[in-house]
Every structure is written in structure tokens, then in C-alpha cells.
Design a protein around this motif. Sequence first.
Motif, PDB file in Angstrom:
ATOM      1  N   LYS A  49      28.659   8.058 -48.185  1.00  0.00           N
ATOM      2  CA  LYS A  49      28.497   7.120 -49.299  1.00  0.00           C
ATOM      3  C   LYS A  49      27.054   7.093 -49.780  1.00  0.00           C
ATOM      4  O   LYS A  49      26.786   7.107 -50.989  1.00  0.00           O
ATOM      5  N   SER A  52      26.331  10.196 -51.735  1.00  0.00           N
ATOM      6  CA  SER A  52      27.041  10.187 -53.014  1.00  0.00           C
ATOM      7  C   SER A  52      26.365   9.260 -54.016  1.00  0.00           C
ATOM      8  O   SER A  52      26.245   9.586 -55.206  1.00  0.00           O
ATOM      9  N   LYS A  53      25.911   8.096 -53.542  1.00  0.00           N
ATOM     10  CA  LYS A  53      25.185   7.166 -54.434  1.00  0.00           C
ATOM     11  C   LYS A  53      23.906   7.813 -54.958  1.00  0.00           C
ATOM     12  O   LYS A  53      23.583   7.704 -56.144  1.00  0.00           O
ATOM     13  N   ASN A  54      23.204   8.496 -54.057  1.00  0.00           N
ATOM     14  CA  ASN A  54      21.937   9.125 -54.445  1.00  0.00           C
ATOM     15  C   ASN A  54      22.137  10.270 -55.427  1.00  0.00           C
ATOM     16  O   ASN A  54      21.188  10.674 -56.123  1.00  0.00           O
ATOM     17  N   ASN A  55      23.352  10.816 -55.463  1.00  0.00           N
ATOM     18  CA  ASN A  55      23.639  11.943 -56.353  1.00  0.00           C
ATOM     19  C   ASN A  55      24.594  11.567 -57.490  1.00  0.00           C
ATOM     20  O   ASN A  55      25.155  12.454 -58.156  1.00  0.00           O
ATOM     21  N   ASN A  56      24.753  10.266 -57.690  1.00  0.00           N
ATOM     22  CA  ASN A  56      25.540   9.744 -58.824  1.00  0.00           C
ATOM     23  C   ASN A  56      26.969  10.288 -58.874  1.00  0.00           C
ATOM     24  O   ASN A  56      27.483  10.633 -59.950  1.00  0.00           O
ATOM     25  N   ILE A  57      27.599  10.358 -57.709  1.00  0.00           N
ATOM     26  CA  ILE A  57      28.994  10.786 -57.638  1.00  0.00           C
ATOM     27  C   ILE A  57      29.882   9.541 -57.598  1.00  0.00           C
ATOM     28  O   ILE A  57      29.571   8.566 -56.902  1.00  0.00           O
ATOM     29  N   LYS A  58      30.970   9.577 -58.332  1.00  0.00           N
ATOM     30  CA  LYS A  58      31.923   8.463 -58.312  1.00  0.00           C
ATOM     31  C   LYS A  58      32.458   8.281 -56.899  1.00  0.00           C
ATOM     32  O   LYS A  58      32.830   9.248 -56.230  1.00  0.00           O
TER      33      LYS A  58
END
Length: 309
Positions: A49, A52-58
Amino acid sequence: MNIVFFGTSDFALLPLERLLESPHKVLAVVTRPDIKKGRFLKLSENPVKIFSKNNNIKIFQFEELGSGAFKALKGLETDLFVVVSYGKILKKDFLEIPKYCSINLHGSLLPKYRGAAPINWAIIKGEKLSGATVIKMSEKMDAGDTIMKAEVPIDDSDTSITLARKISEAGTKILLGVCYEIASGKAINFAPQDNNLATFAPKLKKSDGLINWARAPLDIHNLVRGVQPWPGAFTPYKGKAIKIFKTEPLENKGGSKTGEIISLGNSGILVKCLKGAILIKELQLEGKKRMDSRDFLIGNKIKPGEMLG
């Protein structure tokens, strides 16, 4: 291809990172819900998570894989589901959502060590070879047809932590290879597993880390390496627990009872076990910090003849 990635633990980070760098598009990440950890039970985000947040993934964090989750994933028009150390079993209707199929990267040479902790149990059981397998997922846990495998030798110094890194690296390479083959339309060789050869690697429990000094030196040494970082190998001592992180198995060095401390020295704490002894090199007394045995002996009045366990 449009990919939805399912993952939760550190083991899933490298595959996700490499998929982001590939020509494929990661539409979304499905990961386990945040859990309460620590003394004050604060909500903690898992590594996937955070990445993913750091890479702007839904991000999806479904409490249950029910109708709401199905509808959300069905609407993404996905070509492939990629599952790596997610922590939940996907039912048939979910597996059939993608245009092509759902694949899983597993940390063992299937059908050996199906289950939640394949890397840990491979070390605990004294295996010299492990690896990674990409399978086409089925409803039964880790039982789908194999697509590609990569072997990884287990070094005598490996712990579950170091071996997981090696297997993740080897597994990521074959996972990307499988994705390339699917995207290019190549015929995939799906090989059924021989269920008669299956062994199982259940999720570790706290009690799995308890050292039985009536075991052989190599068995104890493998346990110490295999239960890192959790639950960790431990033994009772005067009403407290001692965690043990680094050991060396030795031939018979004396001592009359298993668990007896035979001798103390700069090289470590020597403890009697079945048909031999274990030299403890790195440890941690409950409530104290982790240290090597030399520093431990300076601050703790432990004596030969005392018992562990």
C-alpha cells in the motif's frame, strides 16, 4: 496488457515495481486492509500500500471479496490478474474476470510447500534448494497448473529474510517472462501439478518459534534461520524469553541434559542438545536490545550448568 496486481507483503514489492517499469499498465493494486500494530494499536499500512500510494496507483482494500469487490474489479476491463503474496484466496468468479487469466507467483518449487509460509518451512525442514513458480490460478490453494519455474539454492547462512529476497528476484524475472508470453499471444504450456508430491507450508504460529533442545543441532539451527523475522526462535530462561538470532551447530561438546549451558566464551554460549550442541552467537533477552553473545555476557549473569527451555 492492463493488469490488476494483488499483493501485501515485502515479497510482492519487487514484482510490482518491475511491472510498473514494464510496457504493461498496472490499473490498480488490491491489498489487505490496514491492521492495528504496536503498543498503542495504531493502524499500520502494509508495504504494498505504501509503495502504491507513493506511485499514485489506484488502491483497493476489500474487507471481503464479495459482490462489491467483484463489481469494482469487473469494471476495470482487465487483461490479467497478477497475485503475489496477497493473503486471501480468490474464488472462481474473481479468477475469471480478466480477459486472459489470473496468475500467481509462489515462493517455492510447486507442488512442494503449498501455503502461506513456503520460504520459512523450506529452511526449517533443511532444504538445500527452493525457488519460485508462476501458476495459472485455480480455486484450490497453490494447486493450479504451473507455467514457469526458477530454482534458487539455499545457502547455509540464509535466513527466511535473505532467501525471500533471492526468490523474489528470481520470481520477478519469470513473472515478467510469463506476462510477455501472454501479451505476445504465444502458446502457454500449462503443466498440471502432481498432487501426490504436494507438501504444505502453513502460516507460522508464535509457538513454532519455541526451541526444543531435545532436537539435533542442525534442526535447531534451521529453525532459528527459518522463523525470522517472525515469530523468531526463542527459549525460556528464568521466567523470561530469550530470542535467538544466530547459531552454529556443533558435534557433541559435553553437557548431561538437553538445554544445559555447557560453557561461555567470546565465540558464544554453548548449549547441549540431542547428539551435539548449539553455539548461540546473537540473542536478545526479553525487554532488552538484540546483541552478540559477547556483549550479552557482559551485562547478564548467566552461568554454565543453568538450563534453557
